[in-house]
Design a protein around this motif. Structure first.
Motif, PDB file in Angstrom:
ATOM      1  N   LYS A   8     -10.166   6.031   7.080  1.00  0.00           N
ATOM      2  CA  LYS A   8     -10.042   7.439   7.438  1.00  0.00           C
ATOM      3  C   LYS A   8     -11.152   7.818   8.417  1.00  0.00           C
ATOM      4  CE  LYS A   8     -12.822  10.032   4.074  1.00  0.00           C
ATOM      5  NZ  LYS A   8     -13.574  10.752   5.118  1.00  0.00           N
ATOM      6  N   GLY A 166      -7.029   6.714   9.902  1.00  0.00           N
ATOM      7  CA  GLY A 166      -5.920   7.003   9.000  1.00  0.00           C
ATOM      8  C   GLY A 166      -4.793   6.005   9.120  1.00  0.00           C
ATOM      9  N   SER A 167      -3.571   6.495   8.937  1.00  0.00           N
ATOM     10  CA  SER A 167      -2.405   5.613   8.942  1.00  0.00           C
ATOM     11  C   SER A 167      -1.660   5.645  10.271  1.00  0.00           C
ATOM     12  CB  SER A 167      -1.443   6.007   7.807  1.00  0.00           C
ATOM     13  OG  SER A 167      -1.063   7.375   7.916  1.00  0.00           O
ATOM     14  N   LYS A 190     -10.436  10.870  -1.195  1.00  0.00           N
ATOM     15  CA  LYS A 190      -9.937  10.802   0.180  1.00  0.00           C
ATOM     16  C   LYS A 190     -10.174   9.414   0.776  1.00  0.00           C
ATOM     17  CE  LYS A 190     -10.448  15.703   1.403  1.00  0.00           C
ATOM     18  NZ  LYS A 190     -11.134  16.665   2.310  1.00  0.00           N
ATOM     19  N   VAL A 194      -6.283   6.468   2.064  1.00  0.00           N
ATOM     20  CA  VAL A 194      -5.792   5.671   3.190  1.00  0.00           C
ATOM     21  C   VAL A 194      -5.507   4.246   2.734  1.00  0.00           C
ATOM     22  CG1 VAL A 194      -6.370   4.756   5.473  1.00  0.00           C
ATOM     23  CG2 VAL A 194      -6.992   7.096   4.878  1.00  0.00           C
ATOM     24  N   TYR A 195      -6.332   3.724   1.824  1.00  0.00           N
ATOM     25  CA  TYR A 195      -6.076   2.391   1.279  1.00  0.00           C
ATOM     26  C   TYR A 195      -4.687   2.336   0.639  1.00  0.00           C
ATOM     27  CZ  TYR A 195      -5.860  -1.083  -2.425  1.00  0.00           C
ATOM     28  OH  TYR A 195      -5.431  -2.069  -3.278  1.00  0.00           O
ATOM     29  N   GLN A 197      -2.085   4.105   1.267  1.00  0.00           N
ATOM     30  CA  GLN A 197      -1.064   4.111   2.312  1.00  0.00           C
ATOM     31  C   GLN A 197      -0.920   2.732   2.943  1.00  0.00           C
ATOM     32  OE1 GLN A 197      -2.698   7.433   4.666  1.00  0.00           O
ATOM     33  NE2 GLN A 197      -0.735   8.458   4.402  1.00  0.00           N
ATOM     34  N   TYR A 198      -2.025   2.136   3.307  1.00  0.00           N
ATOM     35  CA  TYR A 198      -1.992   0.813   3.920  1.00  0.00           C
ATOM     36  C   TYR A 198      -1.371  -0.210   2.977  1.00  0.00           C
ATOM     37  CZ  TYR A 198      -4.169   0.826   8.508  1.00  0.00           C
ATOM     38  OH  TYR A 198      -4.397   0.973   9.845  1.00  0.00           O
TER      39      TYR A 198
END
Length: 328
Positions: A8, A166-167, A190, A194-195, A197-198
């Protein structure tokens, strides 16, 4: 070896990627560094003056040259006008190697001297006034994706890419172009979002993902990251007086980086090297073609007025020993 640093905004991925690049240079391995973040800070993090970093040539501005060189004599690509960011190589295409000289490096790369070696640095370039309101940053990053699609790299040589925050990387297939992705995460909700999402997006594509904990200040921070990311947590990095000094514009020898943080960088290096054993060139080529066909159908055919599926060479597999045609 192709390495991505993601995370992020504000997680410290540019700082960590610059430290990893310095570590690689200190071990005397060839390195090409790429600043593919919308906020172009990698050059300064590597010790360049702000004016020098701002003067780096933008890869996006040299896209016609990049396309013309990579197209080579590939009969499936009649002109650079029909090349898009996902166009895969085929018989007759020119390929890139990390340690070579070529017109793309001549136009887009600059040599950055470090304490124990040098690296080539390329940058996608920032938004220009003409881009504001009419272009997305993925049009800039497309130059990087095209180069990665044509790169034949081996063990002991590195391309390190500081990615967008981010993504955003999932707006293209570029997230599948790496042997290892290091996700920099702070010990916060927060930070690990992002982790997640990845992890979700990459699990179907076999993308190696390891988490680097940053700004970890104690046992509670470490326990939090372990509970949230599990075995994907590779190593943690704590406070660095060395980094703080450099960020104030006071150069310091890299050899003075704290021992704990040096060991963390060695762990990243070991993990990156180990990922070479799992490299699958056929899968790499297959994924390249997959995303090219998706982009062709979604927007590429309409934009170029051509059937871009015809660019796919079904007999071609990119691999380390692939020959590059010599110029006539």
């Amino acid at each position: 070896m192709k390495i991505a640093f993601v995370g992020k905004g504000g997680s410290g991925k540019t700082t960590l990627s610059s430290l990893f690049i310095r570590h690689l240079a200190a071990t005397q391995v060839p390195v090409v560094a790429v600043d593919a973040d919308i906020n172009q800070h990698l050059g300064v993090a590597l010790g360049m003056a702000e004016a020098q970093a701002a003067a780096l040539p933008a890869m996006g501005a040299h896209l016609p040259l990049i396309k013309d060189y990579l197209r080579g004599s590939n009969p499936r690509i009649p002109s650079t006008a029909t090349m898009i960011k996902t166009t895969p190589p085929g018989e007759g295409s020119r390929l890139l190697r990390i340690g070579e000289g070529n017109p793309i490096y001549d136009a887009c790369a600059r040599t950055v001297p470090l304490d124990d070696g040098t690296v080539r640095l390329m940058a996608t370039g920032p938004f220009t006034e003409a881009d504001l309101g009419v272009a997305c940053y993925h049009s800039k990053v497309g130059a990087v994706e095209l180069c990665l699609n044509h790169l034949v790299d081996g063990r002991g040589e590195y391309v390190v890419v500081d990615m967008t925050a981010g993504s955003d990387s999932f707006a293209s297939g570029m997230f599948t172009r790496f042997d290892m992705t290091f996700l920099v995460a702070e010990p916060t909700r927060k930070g690990v979002a992002v982790y997640r999402q990845y992890k979700e997006y990459t699990q179907d594509f076999g993308v190696p993902l390891k988490v680097v904990g940053n700004k970890v200040q104690g046992a509670d921070d470490l326990a939090f990251l372990r509970s949230e990311v599990g075995a994907d947590l590779l190593v943690c990095v704590g406070h660095s007086d060395w980094v703080r000094t450099v960020e104030k514009g006071r150069p310091a020898p890299f050899a003075l980086l704290e021992e704990t943080n040096r060991r963390a960088l060695e762990a990243l290096h070991d993990a990156a090297d180990a990922s070479y054993e799992d490299r699958d060139w056929e899968r790499y080529t297959r994924q390249m073609v997959h995303f090219h066909l998706k982009n062709a159908e979604s927007w590429g055919n309409a934009k170029t007025g051509a059937d871009l599926a015809a660019q796919v060479d079904p007999a071609f597999v990119l691999f380390e020993g692939t020959a590059t045609p010599q110029p006539a």
